[in-house]
Each structure stands twice: as C-alpha cells, then as structure tokens.
Motif scaffolding. Structure first.
Motif, PDB file in Angstrom:
ATOM      1  N   THR A  39     -27.579   5.889 125.756  1.00 12.78           N
ATOM      2  CA  THR A  39     -27.045   6.610 124.608  1.00 12.78           C
ATOM      3  C   THR A  39     -27.432   5.869 123.345  1.00 12.78           C
ATOM      4  N   GLN A  40     -27.628   6.632 122.313  1.00 12.72           N
ATOM      5  CA  GLN A  40     -28.023   6.029 121.046  1.00 12.72           C
ATOM      6  C   GLN A  40     -26.814   5.379 120.411  1.00 12.72           C
ATOM      7  N   ARG A  41     -26.960   4.143 120.020  1.00 12.76           N
ATOM      8  CA  ARG A  41     -25.888   3.437 119.335  1.00 12.76           C
ATOM      9  C   ARG A  41     -26.020   3.668 117.849  1.00 12.76           C
ATOM     10  N   ARG A  42     -24.886   3.923 117.239  1.00 17.94           N
ATOM     11  CA  ARG A  42     -24.899   4.091 115.791  1.00 17.94           C
ATOM     12  C   ARG A  42     -24.632   2.737 115.177  1.00 17.94           C
ATOM     13  N   SER A  43     -25.604   2.215 114.528  1.00 19.06           N
ATOM     14  CA  SER A  43     -25.461   0.906 113.917  1.00 19.06           C
ATOM     15  C   SER A  43     -26.235   0.898 112.612  1.00 19.06           C
ATOM     16  N   ALA A  44     -25.621   0.306 111.629  1.00 16.75           N
ATOM     17  CA  ALA A  44     -26.268   0.246 110.327  1.00 16.75           C
ATOM     18  C   ALA A  44     -27.059  -1.042 110.167  1.00 16.75           C
ATOM     19  N   GLN A  45     -27.031  -1.891 111.168  1.00 20.96           N
ATOM     20  CA  GLN A  45     -27.731  -3.162 111.045  1.00 20.96           C
ATOM     21  C   GLN A  45     -29.199  -2.974 111.421  1.00 20.96           C
ATOM     22  N   THR A  46     -30.040  -3.481 110.585  1.00 21.84           N
ATOM     23  CA  THR A  46     -31.468  -3.488 110.887  1.00 21.84           C
ATOM     24  C   THR A  46     -32.019  -4.840 110.513  1.00 21.84           C
ATOM     25  N   ALA A  58     -35.807  -6.603  98.553  1.00 23.37           N
ATOM     26  CA  ALA A  58     -35.837  -5.200  98.134  1.00 23.37           C
ATOM     27  C   ALA A  58     -35.472  -4.281  99.298  1.00 23.37           C
ATOM     28  N   GLU A  59     -35.974  -4.586 100.500  1.00 20.45           N
ATOM     29  CA  GLU A  59     -35.653  -3.764 101.669  1.00 20.45           C
ATOM     30  C   GLU A  59     -34.175  -3.874 102.031  1.00 20.45           C
ATOM     31  N   ALA A  60     -33.619  -5.078 101.928  1.00 19.00           N
ATOM     32  CA  ALA A  60     -32.189  -5.261 102.212  1.00 19.00           C
ATOM     33  C   ALA A  60     -31.337  -4.484 101.216  1.00 19.00           C
ATOM     34  N   LEU A  61     -31.716  -4.491  99.935  1.00 16.38           N
ATOM     35  CA  LEU A  61     -30.975  -3.725  98.938  1.00 16.38           C
ATOM     36  C   LEU A  61     -31.055  -2.221  99.211  1.00 16.38           C
ATOM     37  N   GLU A  62     -32.222  -1.750  99.614  1.00 11.73           N
ATOM     38  CA  GLU A  62     -32.371  -0.332  99.946  1.00 11.73           C
ATOM     39  C   GLU A  62     -31.469   0.051 101.119  1.00 11.73           C
ATOM     40  N   GLN A  63     -31.409  -0.819 102.115  1.00  8.10           N
ATOM     41  CA  GLN A  63     -30.556  -0.545 103.272  1.00  8.10           C
ATOM     42  C   GLN A  63     -29.083  -0.519 102.872  1.00  8.10           C
ATOM     43  N   LEU A  64     -28.669  -1.446 102.013  1.00  9.50           N
ATOM     44  CA  LEU A  64     -27.284  -1.463 101.550  1.00  9.50           C
ATOM     45  C   LEU A  64     -26.956  -0.195 100.764  1.00  9.50           C
ATOM     46  N   ALA A  69     -24.261   5.003 100.433  1.00 10.69           N
ATOM     47  CA  ALA A  69     -24.369   6.445 100.197  1.00 10.69           C
ATOM     48  C   ALA A  69     -23.883   7.221 101.424  1.00 10.69           C
ATOM     49  N   ALA A  70     -24.198   6.740 102.627  1.00 13.82           N
ATOM     50  CA  ALA A  70     -23.742   7.422 103.843  1.00 13.82           C
ATOM     51  C   ALA A  70     -22.227   7.351 103.966  1.00 13.82           C
ATOM     52  N   GLN A  71     -21.639   6.212 103.632  1.00 17.66           N
ATOM     53  CA  GLN A  71     -20.183   6.073 103.701  1.00 17.66           C
ATOM     54  C   GLN A  71     -19.496   6.977 102.681  1.00 17.66           C
TER      55      GLN A  71
END
Length: 158
Positions: A39-46, A58-64, A69-71
């Motif tokens: 099953t696909q795990r929902r995780s915001a960590q990358t 820059a990539e970390a800021l985009e992810q944050l 925005a999703a929250q």
C-alpha cells in the motif's frame, strides 16, 4: 571399491550447481517480493537530491511550501464554524446521557434489589486461610474486614 567411490556424488554441490541454486533462489525471492502488493504510504518526507547547497535549500523550501499549501487545503475542506462544532458537541453529550444514565440506573437497581451470592456461613476450608505469618494487629487470625472474627476474638480476650 575404486569404481564405486568415483561414481558417488560429492557431499557438497559443485560451484556451478551452487551458483545456479543461489541464482534461482534470488530470482524466486525477487518474484515473491514483486507479487506482494504494497500500500502506498502517505508521507511528506522526501530526501533532497544531491546538488549544490543552494539547490538543496531551494528544494527543501519548495517542499515545505507544498506541504503547508496541502495542509491549508485540507483544513479548508473540513473546517466548520464554531456554532456547528458546539452543536455537534452537545448532540454527543445528550446521546451519552441518554445511554449512560439509564444504564447506571438499571445496574444500580439490579445490584440493590437483585439476588447475588454472599459468602457462605461456617468454617472456611484450610486452603483459604494459609498464612506465612500472623496479621500485624491485635487479632492475628482475623482478616482486616471480617467483623464476625473480630467480635469472636475480642470476646475471647475479654
């Protein structure tokens, strides 16, 4: 005996046969893992990709920003006003009282007026009074909440 000894197979398989067995086992394990549906795990960590320090920041800021925005989107979908939440709370308070109060009243009536077993009169069996030492009060053989034994003990002491 020389010919029979030569015809017997060695105890350990040859290296070619051993490597074939290992390859087959590895392939079977890989096929088994591929067959298992995960099953696909929902995780915001990358994990950020390797690059320069500025690219990683820059990539970390985009992810944050994407996570925030999703929250916010999720909170907009399930948000109720305060009056609706208070009404929901009181609905469950009323349901709880409608269920819990009658249950408490009925169980109290059952306990007060219903038949229930009492301790049997007469001497107890020996296994019920096994003690390694006497109780630390004036009547050493009486349990703390055994009024009949206490009356008997006090009458004997007087």
């Amino acid at each position: 005996c020389v010919e029979n000894c030569r015809r017997q197979q060695p105890i350990f398989p040859s290296t070619d046969r051993l490597s074939t067995m290992i390859a087959a086992r590895t392939a079977a394990n890989g096929a088994r893992r591929a067959a298992v549906v995960t099953t696909q795990r929902r995780s915001a960590q990358t994990v950020p990709r390797f690059g320069t320090e500025e690219q990683m920041k820059a990539e970390a800021l985009e992810q944050l920003k994407a996570r925030i925005a999703a929250q916010k989107e999720i909170s907009k979908q399930v948000h109720h006003d305060e009056a609706a939440e208070i009404a929901e709370m009181w609905k469950w308070v009323k349901i709880s009282f409608a269920v819990a109060f009658p249950v408490c009243v009925l169980s109290s009536i059952k306990d007060l007026f219903g038949e229930h077993p009492h301790e049997k009169e007469g001497p107890k069996p020996d296994y019920m009074a096994i003690r390694s030492k006497a109780f630390p009060w004036e009547c050493e053989d009486c349990a703390l909440f055994d009024p009949k034994c206490w009356k008997k003990c006090r009458a004997e002491q007087a």
